[in-house]
Design a protein around this motif. Structure first.
Motif, PDB file in Angstrom:
ATOM      1  N   GLY A 197       7.214   6.558  -4.952  1.00 16.28           N
ATOM      2  CA  GLY A 197       7.679   5.210  -5.286  1.00 16.28           C
ATOM      3  C   GLY A 197       7.604   4.262  -4.111  1.00 16.28           C
ATOM      4  O   GLY A 197       7.319   3.063  -4.289  1.00 16.28           O
ATOM      5  N   LEU A 198       7.851   4.773  -2.911  1.00 14.36           N
ATOM      6  CA  LEU A 198       7.794   3.918  -1.725  1.00 14.36           C
ATOM      7  C   LEU A 198       6.361   3.604  -1.325  1.00 14.36           C
ATOM      8  O   LEU A 198       6.115   2.722  -0.505  1.00 14.36           O
ATOM      9  N   THR A 199       5.419   4.343  -1.893  1.00 15.31           N
ATOM     10  CA  THR A 199       4.010   4.046  -1.617  1.00 15.31           C
ATOM     11  C   THR A 199       3.667   2.626  -2.057  1.00 15.31           C
ATOM     12  O   THR A 199       2.884   1.931  -1.394  1.00 15.31           O
ATOM     13  N   TYR A 200       4.258   2.177  -3.163  1.00 14.67           N
ATOM     14  CA  TYR A 200       3.980   0.837  -3.664  1.00 14.67           C
ATOM     15  C   TYR A 200       4.554  -0.240  -2.746  1.00 14.67           C
ATOM     16  O   TYR A 200       3.901  -1.258  -2.491  1.00 14.67           O
ATOM     17  N   THR A 201       5.768  -0.039  -2.275  1.00 15.59           N
ATOM     18  CA  THR A 201       6.379  -1.047  -1.404  1.00 15.59           C
ATOM     19  C   THR A 201       5.648  -1.120  -0.070  1.00 15.59           C
ATOM     20  O   THR A 201       5.526  -2.196   0.519  1.00 15.59           O
ATOM     21  N   ALA A 202       5.158   0.023   0.410  1.00 16.43           N
ATOM     22  CA  ALA A 202       4.376   0.024   1.649  1.00 16.43           C
ATOM     23  C   ALA A 202       3.094  -0.777   1.463  1.00 16.43           C
ATOM     24  O   ALA A 202       2.673  -1.522   2.354  1.00 16.43           O
ATOM     25  N   LEU A 203       2.484  -0.654   0.303  1.00 18.25           N
ATOM     26  CA  LEU A 203       1.267  -1.394   0.005  1.00 18.25           C
ATOM     27  C   LEU A 203       1.572  -2.883  -0.126  1.00 18.25           C
ATOM     28  O   LEU A 203       0.868  -3.733   0.444  1.00 18.25           O
ATOM     29  N   ALA A 204       2.644  -3.209  -0.849  1.00 18.24           N
ATOM     30  CA  ALA A 204       3.008  -4.605  -1.077  1.00 18.24           C
ATOM     31  C   ALA A 204       3.386  -5.319   0.215  1.00 18.24           C
ATOM     32  O   ALA A 204       3.148  -6.525   0.368  1.00 18.24           O
ATOM     33  N   SER A 205       3.956  -4.584   1.163  1.00 16.61           N
ATOM     34  CA  SER A 205       4.374  -5.190   2.437  1.00 16.61           C
ATOM     35  C   SER A 205       3.257  -5.242   3.474  1.00 16.61           C
ATOM     36  O   SER A 205       3.446  -5.771   4.570  1.00 16.61           O
ATOM     37  N   GLY A 206       2.103  -4.673   3.138  1.00 19.40           N
ATOM     38  CA  GLY A 206       0.971  -4.705   4.049  1.00 19.40           C
ATOM     39  C   GLY A 206       0.952  -3.603   5.089  1.00 19.40           C
ATOM     40  O   GLY A 206       0.115  -3.615   5.996  1.00 19.40           O
ATOM     41  N   GLU A 207       1.854  -2.613   4.949  1.00 14.31           N
ATOM     42  CA  GLU A 207       1.864  -1.486   5.895  1.00 14.31           C
ATOM     43  C   GLU A 207       0.629  -0.612   5.736  1.00 14.31           C
ATOM     44  O   GLU A 207       0.173   0.018   6.692  1.00 14.31           O
ATOM     45  N   VAL A 208       0.137  -0.538   4.506  1.00 11.01           N
ATOM     46  CA  VAL A 208      -1.053   0.261   4.214  1.00 11.01           C
ATOM     47  C   VAL A 208      -1.999  -0.574   3.353  1.00 11.01           C
ATOM     48  O   VAL A 208      -1.633  -1.646   2.855  1.00 11.01           O
ATOM     49  N   ASP A 209      -3.213  -0.072   3.193  1.00 12.61           N
ATOM     50  CA  ASP A 209      -4.237  -0.784   2.425  1.00 12.61           C
ATOM     51  C   ASP A 209      -4.484  -0.172   1.051  1.00 12.61           C
ATOM     52  O   ASP A 209      -4.960  -0.851   0.137  1.00 12.61           O
ATOM     53  N   VAL A 210      -4.188   1.106   0.931  1.00 12.19           N
ATOM     54  CA  VAL A 210      -4.411   1.851  -0.314  1.00 12.19           C
ATOM     55  C   VAL A 210      -3.189   2.727  -0.550  1.00 12.19           C
ATOM     56  O   VAL A 210      -2.554   3.194   0.407  1.00 12.19           O
TER      57      VAL A 210
END
Length: 301
Positions: A197-210
């Motif tokens: 679930g936190l994978t999405y927030t990491a993506l939305a915040s720009g921490e990751v690209d995929v």
């Protein structure tokens, strides 16, 4: 009148009234099982509404883990449920994944027939793994499929970062398998392992690209993400379908018609929107299920 006789008379009256109640409902009774996440609550609730409108007395056994609800079905503690083809084939039956959705469905039908369980009405709801990206970022990089992603990573090693949960990162049919099938590698430093679930927030915040996700998750709708096309068909199909005891089906064949109407109108995009209304907008499962069924003409107001 002695006390024993009065008690016996009372029991006879209660039994008679109960019988009358069942007759009034057509005497049709089923128990629906469900798992412990939003999509399953919605599928179960919609089925309950539709069957009750057809005169069924419906009990529910929800909020169960996958293996628990499967055991309940096998042991006839429940009569029917919405199950996923991939879960049944790999987790319950111990078979290798089958990439073709139709063939996977036919295989679970064949294997469960021996247990007296009938599969029917496979929907277009496919709750399988997926890779997601921000739409603007994906467009900037020219990425729409996992093949596109693989090509970019090969040309620009170490540039893109990936968010995944620990299970997906380490299982052979997870990230490692995707990298092998598509011939690329993120590298250990580019992979960020997070809670589901936190994978999405990491993506939305720009921490990751995929990020890895599941194709019917509400977060895909919430963050307006792009699901990368699995153009080499690596991820096995997890299509939602009805599994029901054969004897229950023989007793109430109309269940097939009722659930077919529901299956015909559901797909992954629709399921994401319904999950969004519950998980993000905070609406109750019952309200979301009821409103959608009414809107689509599947039940009366």
């Amino acid at each position: 009148m002695n006390r024993s006789f009065r008690i016996l008379t009372l029991l006879i009256i209660v039994s008679f009234l109960a019988a009358c109640t069942n007759l009034g409902a057509g005497g049709k009774q089923v128990t629906i099982g469900g798992k412990n996440f939003t999509e399953q609550y919605l599928l179960s609730q919609m089925t309950v509404f539709m069957l009750r409108e057809r005169g069924f007395d419906v009990d529910e056994m929800n909020n169960l883990g996958s293996t628990v609800v499967r055991k309940a079905l096998v042991n006839k503690q429940i009569d029917l449920m919405w199950e996923y083809t991939g879960t049944a084939l790999v987790t319950y039956m111990g078979k290798e994944p089958i990439a073709d959705p139709g063939k996977a469905f036919e295989k679970v039908k064949e294997l469960d027939e021996k247990r007296g369980i009938k599969w029917m009405n496979m929907s277009e709801v496919n709750n399988t793994y997926c890779f997601v990206m921000d739409k603007k970022e994906a467009k900037k990089y020219g990425i729409r499929s996992i093949s596109d992603l693989a090509a970019y990573v090969r040309k620009h090693p170490g540039e893109l970062k990936m968010a995944t949960d620990a299970e997906f990162a380490n299982r052979p049919d997870g990230l490692k398998g995707v990298e092998k099938r598509y011939d690329f590698n993120f590298g250990a430093e580019q992979v960020k392992q997070l809670e589901t679930g936190l994978t999405y927030t990491a993506l939305a915040s720009g921490e990751v690209d995929v990020a890895m996700g599941f194709s019917t998750d509400a977060a895909i709708e919430k963050y307006d993400l792009l699901i990368l096309k699995d153009d080499k068909h690596f991820f096995p199909p997890y299509y939602a379908a009805v599994s029901i005891h054969e004897d229950v089906y023989q007793k109430y064949p109309e269940v097939e018609e009722v659930t077919q109407k529901l299956a015909d109108r559901l797909d992954s995009a629709t399921m994401r929107k319904l999950n969004y209304r519950v998980d993000v907008e905070g609406k109750s499962v019952s309200v979301v299920a009821h409103d959608w069924l009414v809107k689509n003409g599947l039940i009366e107001k």
